[in-house]
Design a protein around this motif. Structure first.
Motif, PDB file in Angstrom:
ATOM      1  N   LYS A 187       0.871  -1.010  -0.028  1.00 23.72           N
ATOM      2  CA  LYS A 187      -0.011   0.000  -0.162  1.00 23.72           C
ATOM      3  C   LYS A 187       1.013   1.293   0.093  1.00 23.72           C
ATOM      4  N   ASP A 188       2.058   1.195   0.779  1.00 18.96           N
ATOM      5  CA  ASP A 188       2.798   2.238   0.900  1.00 18.96           C
ATOM      6  C   ASP A 188       4.233   1.686   0.670  1.00 18.96           C
ATOM      7  N   ILE A 189       4.980   2.441  -0.316  1.00 22.08           N
ATOM      8  CA  ILE A 189       6.460   2.082  -0.342  1.00 22.08           C
ATOM      9  C   ILE A 189       7.261   3.337  -0.699  1.00 22.08           C
ATOM     10  N   LYS A 248       7.379   6.616  -9.708  1.00 19.41           N
ATOM     11  CA  LYS A 248       6.039   7.212  -9.104  1.00 19.41           C
ATOM     12  C   LYS A 248       6.027   7.221  -7.516  1.00 19.41           C
ATOM     13  N   PHE A 249       7.128   6.761  -7.010  1.00 16.45           N
ATOM     14  CA  PHE A 249       7.149   6.903  -5.507  1.00 16.45           C
ATOM     15  C   PHE A 249       8.186   7.660  -4.949  1.00 16.45           C
ATOM     16  N   ARG A 304      12.770   9.537  10.127  1.00 16.81           N
ATOM     17  CA  ARG A 304      11.437   9.084  10.417  1.00 16.81           C
ATOM     18  C   ARG A 304      10.323  10.342   9.847  1.00 16.81           C
ATOM     19  N   LYS A 305      10.747  11.571   9.712  1.00 15.08           N
ATOM     20  CA  LYS A 305       9.975  12.405   9.246  1.00 15.08           C
ATOM     21  C   LYS A 305       9.507  12.227   7.759  1.00 15.08           C
ATOM     22  N   PHE A 306      10.597  11.675   6.945  1.00 13.44           N
ATOM     23  CA  PHE A 306      10.058  11.386   5.473  1.00 13.44           C
ATOM     24  C   PHE A 306       9.282  10.218   5.626  1.00 13.44           C
ATOM     25  N   LEU A 307       9.383   9.192   6.186  1.00 14.52           N
ATOM     26  CA  LEU A 307       8.399   8.029   6.439  1.00 14.52           C
ATOM     27  C   LEU A 307       6.969   8.561   6.788  1.00 14.52           C
ATOM     28  N   LYS A 308       6.754   9.597   7.608  1.00 18.38           N
ATOM     29  CA  LYS A 308       5.574   9.902   7.803  1.00 18.38           C
ATOM     30  C   LYS A 308       4.970  10.896   7.232  1.00 18.38           C
ATOM     31  N   SER A 309       5.801  11.691   6.156  1.00 17.51           N
ATOM     32  CA  SER A 309       5.295  12.602   5.297  1.00 17.51           C
ATOM     33  C   SER A 309       4.114  12.085   4.255  1.00 17.51           C
ATOM     34  N   LYS A 310       3.265  12.963   4.031  1.00 17.42           N
ATOM     35  CA  LYS A 310       2.115  12.955   3.282  1.00 17.42           C
ATOM     36  C   LYS A 310       2.429  13.408   2.031  1.00 17.42           C
ATOM     37  N   PHE A 311       2.345  12.426   0.891  1.00 19.29           N
ATOM     38  CA  PHE A 311       2.615  12.790  -0.710  1.00 19.29           C
ATOM     39  C   PHE A 311       1.459  12.651  -1.277  1.00 19.29           C
ATOM     40  N   ASN A 312       1.200  13.802  -2.169  1.00 17.44           N
ATOM     41  CA  ASN A 312      -0.220  13.716  -3.049  1.00 17.44           C
ATOM     42  C   ASN A 312       0.158  12.776  -4.278  1.00 17.44           C
TER      43      ASN A 312
END
Length: 312
Positions: A187-189, A248-249, A304-312
């Protein structure tokens, strides 16, 4: 007439000698660049180096080993070769795949794996690349063919959320993989490149000039052609930056500002090439592959911040 024949034969001889010299030089370049570490697998020595550079990893490894949580696994790749990985499976729905660098092994970056397991609660999978550590293979693939092996590991250990984190050649492998299609049920990579190169061509050309004072033409072209004939890939096609352009990721680029082995300017080119979903950290006063060791707390926080960041 005799003089003309002599000149013609002289030209032929010179051309044959030039071809032999170029082929010999190309083969030397391949051996220099793609030959595995002769001492592999040096398990005890690798752990000693890991503990010396990253002392915090020793009690973590000892603790995992005491409960048999740090495990070895061997799998047969689609190529028929037997490859090795270390892993810790704690039942999380999040998994990190950590990829080592040139002539290294899975043990080298257990410090990065520790961050994911100890600090973030992820499962971890740390493979030995083809022709590294305990994995079979006679020639280093510089990340290009390795990306398919890494995709295989992802499929074996897939969870809802995954991150691929590579350092140096492992960073290049990570970026190359990021341009491929991923299993639909992940779902999220996300991908983290720590000091990877833009392409094999760029890195080898830099080393050819820096180590031997030679230009790209003609030796790089000959060596690349030989690599294609012998191993099935060329320096030009083994391009992280081309894969990044089509990715795309989300990708987080980390690079030391004093990196001379993989010049820092490559990080800027890679970041610019990524269309969207990206982050960049140029690490101050840091040489090649030393970002975690020099700035461990900030490194952990930024990841940690990158893993939690929201990307559209």
């Amino acid at each position: 007439m005799r003089i003309k024949r002599t000149i013609a034969w002289s030209i032929v001889v010179i051309m044959v000698i030039a071809i032999i010299v170029l082929l010999g030089g190309g083969m030397f370049m391949l051996r220099y660049s793609l030959a595995p570490n002769e001492s592999r697998p040096n398990i005890e020595g690798s752990y000693e180096k890991l503990y010396s550079n990253n002392p915090e990893t020793q009690p973590w490894v000892d603790s995992l080993k005491s409960i048999h949580a740090l495990r070895d696994t061997f799998v047969t790749m689609p190529t028929g070769e037997r490859h090795h990985a270390l892993y810790v499976w704690n039942g999380s729905n999040k998994t990190a795949l950590v990829i080592h660098g040139w002539r290294g092994s899975s043990i080298d970056f257990l410090c990065i794996a520790r961050m994911y397991e100890h600090d973030f609660g992820y499962n971890i999978v740390v493979p030995d690349l083809h022709a590294h550590g305990q994995s079979e293979g006679e020639t280093i693939n510089m990340g290009w063919l390795d990306m398919q092996d890494m995709k295989y590991w992802l499929q074996l250990f897939k969870t809802d959320t995954m991150v691929v984190h590579g350092v140096s050649m492992g960073g290049a492998t990570t970026m190359m993989l990021s341009g491929e299609e991923m299993p639909a049920d992940i779902k999220d990579i996300r991908f983290i490149d720590d000091c990877g190169y833009t392409s094999v061509w760029d890195e080898f050309a830099k080393e050819l000039k820096g180590q031997f004072g030679l230009p790209e033409f003609p030796l790089m072209y000959v060596a690349s052609m030989l690599c294609k004939i012998l191993y099935g890939w060329s320096f030009g096609e083994a391009s992280a930056i081309q894969q990044v352009q089509r990715s795309k990721f989300p990708i987080f680029f980390i690079h030391g500002d004093k990196d001379r082995f993989v010049p820092t300017k490559m990080a800027y080119r890679l970041y610019k090439a990524k269309p969207s979903k990206k982050a960049l950290w140029i690490v101050p006063n840091t040489a090649h592959a030393e970002s975690y060791r020099n700035h461990r707390e900030e490194y952990v926080n930024r990841v940690r911040k990158f893993l939690k960041s929201k990307f559209n």
